[in-house]
Design an enzyme around this catalytic site. Structure first.
Site, PDB file in Angstrom:
ATOM      1  N   HIS A  41      -9.216  -3.829  -1.569  1.00  0.00           N
ATOM      2  CA  HIS A  41      -8.215  -3.054  -0.829  1.00  0.00           C
ATOM      3  C   HIS A  41      -8.597  -1.566  -0.797  1.00  0.00           C
ATOM      4  O   HIS A  41      -8.576  -0.929   0.257  1.00  0.00           O
ATOM      5  CB  HIS A  41      -6.856  -3.271  -1.502  1.00  0.00           C
ATOM      6  CG  HIS A  41      -5.715  -2.505  -0.912  1.00  0.00           C
ATOM      7  ND1 HIS A  41      -4.603  -3.102  -0.362  1.00  0.00           N
ATOM      8  CD2 HIS A  41      -5.505  -1.165  -0.807  1.00  0.00           C
ATOM      9  CE1 HIS A  41      -3.770  -2.164   0.074  1.00  0.00           C
ATOM     10  NE2 HIS A  41      -4.286  -0.971  -0.194  1.00  0.00           N
ATOM     11  N   CYS A  78       0.851  -1.186   0.000  1.00  0.00           N
ATOM     12  CA  CYS A  78       0.000   0.000   0.000  1.00  0.00           C
ATOM     13  C   CYS A  78       0.889   1.240   0.000  1.00  0.00           C
ATOM     14  O   CYS A  78       1.889   1.273   0.718  1.00  0.00           O
ATOM     15  CB  CYS A  78      -0.884  -0.021   1.249  1.00  0.00           C
ATOM     16  SG  CYS A  78      -1.956   1.409   1.393  1.00  0.00           S
TER      17      CYS A  78
HETATM   18 NI    NI Z   1      -3.678   1.041  -0.027  1.00  0.00          NI
END
Ligand code: NI
Length: 171
Positions: A134, A92
Protein backbone atom coordinates in the site's frame (compact mmCIF):
# COMPACT_ATOMS: atom_id res chain seq x y z
CA UNK A 1 9.04 17.55 15.99
CA UNK A 2 5.91 18.64 14.27
CA UNK A 3 2.67 17.25 12.96
CA UNK A 4 2.46 17.41 9.18
CA UNK A 5 -0.67 18.07 7.19
CA UNK A 6 -2.05 14.96 5.51
CA UNK A 7 -3.16 15.45 1.91
CA UNK A 8 -6.54 14.03 0.95
CA UNK A 9 -7.86 12.56 -2.30
CA UNK A 10 -8.19 14.13 -4.89
CA UNK A 11 -5.07 16.27 -4.23
CA UNK A 12 -2.81 16.07 -7.30
CA UNK A 13 0.34 15.43 -5.23
CA UNK A 14 -1.08 11.98 -4.38
CA UNK A 15 -0.93 11.03 -8.06
CA UNK A 16 2.71 11.98 -8.60
CA UNK A 17 5.74 9.71 -8.63
CA UNK A 18 8.28 10.23 -5.83
CA UNK A 19 12.02 10.44 -6.44
CA UNK A 20 14.63 8.22 -4.77
CA UNK A 21 16.32 9.55 -1.63
CA UNK A 22 20.05 10.12 -2.14
CA UNK A 23 21.01 12.23 0.90
CA UNK A 24 20.88 10.47 4.26
CA UNK A 25 21.14 13.67 6.26
CA UNK A 26 19.52 15.49 9.17
CA UNK A 27 16.70 16.77 6.95
CA UNK A 28 15.73 13.20 6.11
CA UNK A 29 15.79 12.21 9.78
CA UNK A 30 13.60 15.19 10.70
CA UNK A 31 11.12 14.37 7.93
CA UNK A 32 10.98 10.73 9.07
CA UNK A 33 10.48 11.72 12.73
CA UNK A 34 7.68 14.11 11.80
CA UNK A 35 6.03 11.47 9.62
CA UNK A 36 6.17 8.95 12.49
CA UNK A 37 4.59 11.48 14.85
CA UNK A 38 1.90 12.34 12.27
CA UNK A 39 1.13 8.64 11.65
CA UNK A 40 0.75 7.88 15.38
CA UNK A 41 -1.39 10.98 15.95
CA UNK A 42 -3.76 10.20 13.06
CA UNK A 43 -3.74 7.29 14.08
CA UNK A 44 -2.64 5.09 11.22
CA UNK A 45 -0.45 2.05 10.54
CA UNK A 46 1.46 3.58 7.63
CA UNK A 47 2.31 6.88 6.01
CA UNK A 48 4.19 7.68 2.80
CA UNK A 49 5.97 10.99 2.17
CA UNK A 50 3.70 12.10 -0.72
CA UNK A 51 0.79 11.99 1.75
CA UNK A 52 2.45 14.95 3.47
CA UNK A 53 3.22 16.57 0.10
CA UNK A 54 6.88 15.50 -0.03
CA UNK A 55 7.72 13.59 -3.22
CA UNK A 56 10.50 11.41 -1.77
CA UNK A 57 10.64 7.63 -1.56
CA UNK A 58 10.19 7.33 2.20
CA UNK A 59 7.54 5.44 4.15
CA UNK A 60 6.89 4.76 7.82
CA UNK A 61 4.95 1.72 8.97
CA UNK A 62 3.90 0.37 12.36
CA UNK A 63 1.67 -2.70 12.31
CA UNK A 64 2.29 -3.42 15.99
CA UNK A 65 0.22 -2.10 18.87
CA UNK A 66 0.76 0.24 21.80
CA UNK A 67 2.27 -2.48 24.00
CA UNK A 68 4.42 -3.85 21.21
CA UNK A 69 5.24 -1.16 18.62
CA UNK A 70 6.98 -2.35 15.46
CA UNK A 71 8.14 0.80 13.74
CA UNK A 72 9.78 0.47 10.33
CA UNK A 73 11.24 3.53 8.60
CA UNK A 74 11.92 2.50 5.00
CA UNK A 75 13.86 4.64 2.52
CA UNK A 76 13.65 3.73 -1.18
CA UNK A 77 11.57 0.61 -0.44
CA UNK A 78 10.91 -1.97 -3.14
CA UNK A 79 9.33 -5.38 -3.39
CA UNK A 80 11.80 -7.84 -4.81
CA UNK A 81 9.74 -11.02 -4.51
CA UNK A 82 6.10 -11.77 -3.97
CA UNK A 83 3.79 -14.73 -3.77
CA UNK A 84 0.32 -15.80 -2.75
CA UNK A 85 -2.82 -13.71 -2.83
CA UNK A 86 -4.72 -11.83 -0.17
CA UNK A 87 -7.94 -9.85 -0.24
CA UNK A 88 -8.22 -7.72 2.88
CA UNK A 89 -9.98 -4.51 3.78
CA UNK A 90 -7.81 -1.40 3.53
CA UNK A 91 -8.17 2.22 4.43
CA UNK A 92 -5.90 5.21 3.94
CA UNK A 93 -5.28 8.44 5.86
CA UNK A 94 -5.60 10.25 2.51
CA UNK A 95 -9.05 8.75 1.84
CA UNK A 96 -10.90 9.39 5.13
CA UNK A 97 -13.79 7.16 6.18
CA UNK A 98 -13.63 4.83 3.18
CA UNK A 99 -12.61 1.16 3.30
CA UNK A 100 -12.49 -1.52 0.63
CA UNK A 101 -11.03 -4.97 0.03
CA UNK A 102 -8.01 -4.93 -2.27
CA UNK A 103 -6.17 -7.79 -3.98
CA UNK A 104 -2.53 -7.95 -2.89
CA UNK A 105 0.28 -10.45 -2.64
CA UNK A 106 0.15 -12.46 0.57
CA UNK A 107 3.90 -12.52 1.14
CA UNK A 108 6.57 -10.14 -0.05
CA UNK A 109 10.30 -9.79 0.28
CA UNK A 110 11.18 -6.12 0.71
CA UNK A 111 14.42 -4.26 0.27
CA UNK A 112 14.96 -0.74 1.57
CA UNK A 113 17.51 1.50 3.23
CA UNK A 114 17.40 2.71 6.81
CA UNK A 115 18.07 6.32 7.79
CA UNK A 116 21.80 5.59 7.77
CA UNK A 117 21.61 4.35 4.20
CA UNK A 118 22.23 0.69 5.10
CA UNK A 119 20.41 -1.84 2.92
CA UNK A 120 17.95 -4.09 4.72
CA UNK A 121 15.96 -7.03 3.36
CA UNK A 122 13.29 -9.07 5.00
CA UNK A 123 10.19 -11.15 4.38
CA UNK A 124 6.82 -9.77 5.36
CA UNK A 125 3.41 -11.39 5.48
CA UNK A 126 -0.10 -10.55 6.60
CA UNK A 127 -0.81 -6.94 7.55
CA UNK A 128 2.84 -5.90 7.23
CA UNK A 129 3.02 -7.23 3.66
CA UNK A 130 -0.17 -5.35 2.78
CA UNK A 131 1.19 -2.17 4.39
CA UNK A 132 4.40 -2.30 2.36
CA UNK A 133 2.46 -2.79 -0.88
CA UNK A 134 0.00 0.00 0.00
CA UNK A 135 2.74 2.48 1.00
CA UNK A 136 4.98 1.72 -1.99
CA UNK A 137 1.94 2.33 -4.23
CA UNK A 138 1.81 5.86 -2.76
CA UNK A 139 5.39 6.43 -3.95
CA UNK A 140 4.22 5.59 -7.46
CA UNK A 141 1.25 7.95 -7.25
CA UNK A 142 -1.26 5.20 -6.69
CA UNK A 143 -4.00 5.00 -4.04
CA UNK A 144 -5.74 1.80 -2.93
CA UNK A 145 -8.94 3.03 -4.59
CA UNK A 146 -7.06 3.05 -7.92
CA UNK A 147 -6.97 -0.74 -7.59
CA UNK A 148 -10.76 -1.06 -7.46
CA UNK A 149 -12.66 -2.31 -10.51
CA UNK A 150 -14.14 0.52 -12.59
CA UNK A 151 -17.61 -0.35 -11.29
CA UNK A 152 -16.47 -0.16 -7.68
CA UNK A 153 -14.48 2.98 -8.38
CA UNK A 154 -17.67 4.66 -9.58
CA UNK A 155 -19.42 3.66 -6.35
CA UNK A 156 -16.43 4.93 -4.36
CA UNK A 157 -16.53 8.35 -6.06
CA UNK A 158 -20.20 8.82 -5.20
CA UNK A 159 -19.77 7.64 -1.61
CA UNK A 160 -16.66 9.75 -1.12
CA UNK A 161 -18.38 12.85 -2.42
CA UNK A 162 -21.07 12.35 0.22
CA UNK A 163 -18.44 11.86 2.92
CA UNK A 164 -16.73 15.11 1.86
CA UNK A 165 -20.06 17.01 1.80
CA UNK A 166 -20.89 15.76 5.30
CA UNK A 167 -17.49 16.90 6.56
CA UNK A 168 -18.05 20.32 5.00
CA UNK A 169 -21.40 20.60 6.78
CA UNK A 170 -19.76 19.76 10.09
CA UNK A 171 -17.22 22.59 9.71
NI1 NI B 1 -2.47 5.18 2.25
Amino acid sequence: MALLQIQHYPEVVLTETSVPVTEFDADLRTLAANMVETMYAAPGVGLAAPQVAVLKRLVVIDCGDKEDPKLVVAVNPEIIERDGESYEEEGCLSVPDYYACIKRSERVRVRFQNLQGEVIEFNAEGLLAICFQHEIDHLDGKLFVDRLSSLKKGIFRKKYQKIMEQQQEQL
